[in-house]
Design a protein around this motif. Structure first.
Motif, PDB file in Angstrom:
ATOM      1  N   ALA A  44    -123.537 -40.069  85.616  1.00 54.11           N
ATOM      2  CA  ALA A  44    -123.166 -39.383  86.861  1.00 54.11           C
ATOM      3  C   ALA A  44    -124.085 -38.190  87.094  1.00 54.11           C
ATOM      4  CB  ALA A  44    -121.722 -38.919  86.781  1.00 54.11           C
ATOM      5  N   THR A  45    -124.489 -37.965  88.342  1.00 53.36           N
ATOM      6  CA  THR A  45    -125.327 -36.831  88.706  1.00 53.36           C
ATOM      7  C   THR A  45    -124.776 -36.160  89.960  1.00 53.36           C
ATOM      8  OG1 THR A  45    -126.831 -38.203  90.045  1.00 53.36           O
ATOM      9  CG2 THR A  45    -127.425 -37.855  87.727  1.00 53.36           C
ATOM     10  N   VAL A  46    -125.214 -34.934  90.177  1.00 49.34           N
ATOM     11  CA  VAL A  46    -124.831 -34.163  91.357  1.00 49.34           C
ATOM     12  C   VAL A  46    -126.106 -33.846  92.140  1.00 49.34           C
ATOM     13  CG1 VAL A  46    -123.762 -32.040  92.188  1.00 49.34           C
ATOM     14  CG2 VAL A  46    -122.880 -33.156  90.136  1.00 49.34           C
ATOM     15  N   PRO A  47    -126.153 -34.116  93.466  1.00 47.34           N
ATOM     16  CA  PRO A  47    -127.369 -33.837  94.231  1.00 47.34           C
ATOM     17  C   PRO A  47    -127.624 -32.330  94.361  1.00 47.34           C
ATOM     18  CG  PRO A  47    -125.597 -34.536  95.690  1.00 47.34           C
ATOM     19  CD  PRO A  47    -125.096 -34.721  94.294  1.00 47.34           C
ATOM     20  N   VAL A  48    -128.856 -31.929  94.086  1.00 46.81           N
ATOM     21  CA  VAL A  48    -129.257 -30.530  94.179  1.00 46.81           C
ATOM     22  C   VAL A  48    -130.598 -30.454  94.899  1.00 46.81           C
ATOM     23  CG1 VAL A  48    -129.917 -28.451  92.884  1.00 46.81           C
ATOM     24  CG2 VAL A  48    -128.028 -29.875  92.076  1.00 46.81           C
ATOM     25  N   VAL A  49    -130.727 -29.520  95.830  1.00 44.48           N
ATOM     26  CA  VAL A  49    -131.970 -29.339  96.585  1.00 44.48           C
ATOM     27  C   VAL A  49    -132.904 -28.423  95.794  1.00 44.48           C
ATOM     28  CG1 VAL A  49    -132.985 -28.477  98.734  1.00 44.48           C
ATOM     29  CG2 VAL A  49    -130.781 -29.659  98.783  1.00 44.48           C
ATOM     30  N   VAL A  50    -134.150 -28.897  95.571  1.00 42.48           N
ATOM     31  CA  VAL A  50    -135.135 -28.116  94.820  1.00 42.48           C
ATOM     32  C   VAL A  50    -136.428 -28.020  95.622  1.00 42.48           C
ATOM     33  CG1 VAL A  50    -134.162 -28.884  92.625  1.00 42.48           C
ATOM     34  CG2 VAL A  50    -136.085 -30.127  93.602  1.00 42.48           C
ATOM     35  N   GLY A  64    -140.268 -30.422 104.585  1.00 39.58           N
ATOM     36  CA  GLY A  64    -141.242 -30.897 103.608  1.00 39.58           C
ATOM     37  C   GLY A  64    -141.373 -30.009 102.390  1.00 39.58           C
ATOM     38  N   ASP A  65    -140.662 -28.907 102.377  1.00 43.34           N
ATOM     39  CA  ASP A  65    -140.742 -27.965 101.244  1.00 43.34           C
ATOM     40  C   ASP A  65    -139.711 -28.255 100.164  1.00 43.34           C
ATOM     41  OD1 ASP A  65    -142.800 -26.462 102.431  1.00 43.34           O
ATOM     42  OD2 ASP A  65    -141.353 -25.275 103.584  1.00 43.34           O
ATOM     43  N   VAL A  66    -138.753 -29.113 100.467  1.00 37.97           N
ATOM     44  CA  VAL A  66    -137.653 -29.347  99.525  1.00 37.97           C
ATOM     45  C   VAL A  66    -137.376 -30.840  99.406  1.00 37.97           C
ATOM     46  CG1 VAL A  66    -136.553 -27.118  99.920  1.00 37.97           C
ATOM     47  CG2 VAL A  66    -135.956 -29.045 101.388  1.00 37.97           C
ATOM     48  N   ARG A  67    -136.699 -31.194  98.335  1.00 37.90           N
ATOM     49  CA  ARG A  67    -136.205 -32.559  98.148  1.00 37.90           C
ATOM     50  C   ARG A  67    -134.922 -32.495  97.335  1.00 37.90           C
ATOM     51  NH1 ARG A  67    -137.954 -35.170  93.169  1.00 37.90           N
ATOM     52  NH2 ARG A  67    -139.110 -33.698  91.858  1.00 37.90           N
ATOM     53  N   THR A  68    -134.198 -33.591  97.303  1.00 30.85           N
ATOM     54  CA  THR A  68    -132.933 -33.643  96.580  1.00 30.85           C
ATOM     55  C   THR A  68    -133.115 -34.442  95.302  1.00 30.85           C
ATOM     56  OG1 THR A  68    -131.664 -33.522  98.642  1.00 30.85           O
ATOM     57  CG2 THR A  68    -130.512 -34.324  96.702  1.00 30.85           C
ATOM     58  N   VAL A  69    -132.667 -33.872  94.188  1.00 29.31           N
ATOM     59  CA  VAL A  69    -132.723 -34.550  92.894  1.00 29.31           C
ATOM     60  C   VAL A  69    -131.327 -34.530  92.278  1.00 29.31           C
ATOM     61  CG1 VAL A  69    -135.130 -33.899  92.533  1.00 29.31           C
ATOM     62  CG2 VAL A  69    -133.321 -32.438  91.648  1.00 29.31           C
ATOM     63  N   GLY A  70    -131.137 -35.355  91.260  1.00 31.83           N
ATOM     64  CA  GLY A  70    -129.844 -35.428  90.591  1.00 31.83           C
ATOM     65  C   GLY A  70    -129.787 -34.519  89.376  1.00 31.83           C
ATOM     66  N   PHE A  71    -128.781 -33.674  89.309  1.00 29.56           N
ATOM     67  CA  PHE A  71    -128.525 -32.811  88.157  1.00 29.56           C
ATOM     68  C   PHE A  71    -127.286 -33.319  87.431  1.00 29.56           C
ATOM     69  CE2 PHE A  71    -130.714 -28.475  88.301  1.00 29.56           C
ATOM     70  CZ  PHE A  71    -131.835 -28.977  88.953  1.00 29.56           C
ATOM     71  N   ALA A  72    -127.292 -33.184  86.124  1.00 27.46           N
ATOM     72  CA  ALA A  72    -126.106 -33.558  85.349  1.00 27.46           C
ATOM     73  C   ALA A  72    -124.957 -32.618  85.695  1.00 27.46           C
ATOM     74  CB  ALA A  72    -126.409 -33.487  83.862  1.00 27.46           C
TER      75      ALA A  72
END
Length: 209
Positions: A44-50, A64-72
């Motif tokens: 399971a992951t939680v979406p986080v904007v980085v 274009g400066d950010v994207r969403t990745v999965g955090f535990a």
């Protein structure tokens, strides 16, 4: 030893006789384990904007400066922002660093400075503003356009943010355009005086020793 060897001889013969069957069973077990690993649901992951790249202070965040990745779960930083596009960075951001409320211009700027309020002021000389970095403590000095004596209107104020605004978007005393917007943290009792000076006088800063 001979007696032990005699006792083990039938076991050895039995294993050798069934070695193909044993090998097939082991191979089937390995395949089954591989299939289970391949079909197991991802953790399971939680979406986080980085940030997708290093972003300097004052950047207006674009799509274009950010994207969403999965955090535990449990590793998501406090105050993460899900939609930062269009907001201004109050401090530099490293590639891969999550966007949090304290990194953006807004009410959370003073979270790390208890007892202070945020006040935006415009320094007419953008070059002076360019000497500042977030976290600096400076004195604000106001000089009246009519040549009256300069005076300190804020002592030891903290630089909270350096937004990149359009130099022509604001005006100084007498309608002069230009300068640079700076957000400072001040004691609540000093906010009105500093805000008044920022529209009536030319502001500059001095660095304490």
């Amino acid at each position: 030893m001979r007696r032990l060897a005699a006792l083990l001889r039938p076991v050895r013969r039995a294993v050798l006789a069934r070695r193909r069957l044993i090998a097939a069973v082991l191979a089937a077990a390995a395949v089954a384990a591989g299939l289970h690993a391949a079909t197991a649901p991802p953790p399971a992951t939680v979406p986080v904007v980085v940030a997708v790249r290093d972003l300097p202070s004052g950047t207006v965040v674009g799509s274009g400066d950010v994207r969403t990745v999965g955090f535990a779960p449990g590793s998501v930083p406090a105050g993460d922002v899900t939609d930062p596009v269009g907001r201004t960075l109050a401090a530099p951001l490293r590639e891969g660093e999550p966007l949090t409320d304290v990194r953006l211009v807004g009410p959370s700027l003073t979270d790390g400075y208890p007892g202070l309020v945020a006040v935006p002021v415009r320094l007419p000389d953008a070059g002076v503003a360019g000497l500042l970095t977030v976290g600096d403590r400076v004195d604000l000095v106001a000089a009246e356009p009519r040549g009256e004596s300069a005076r300190v209107v804020g002592s030891g104020v903290t630089v909270l943010a350096l937004p990149r605004d359009d130099a022509g978007a604001g005006s100084g005393p007498g309608g002069a355009l230009g300068g640079r917007l700076v957000v400072v943290g001040v004691a609540p009792g000093d906010a009105a005086r500093i805000a008044d000076a920022s529209v009536r006088a030319y502001l500059t800063v001095t660095f304490g020793g």
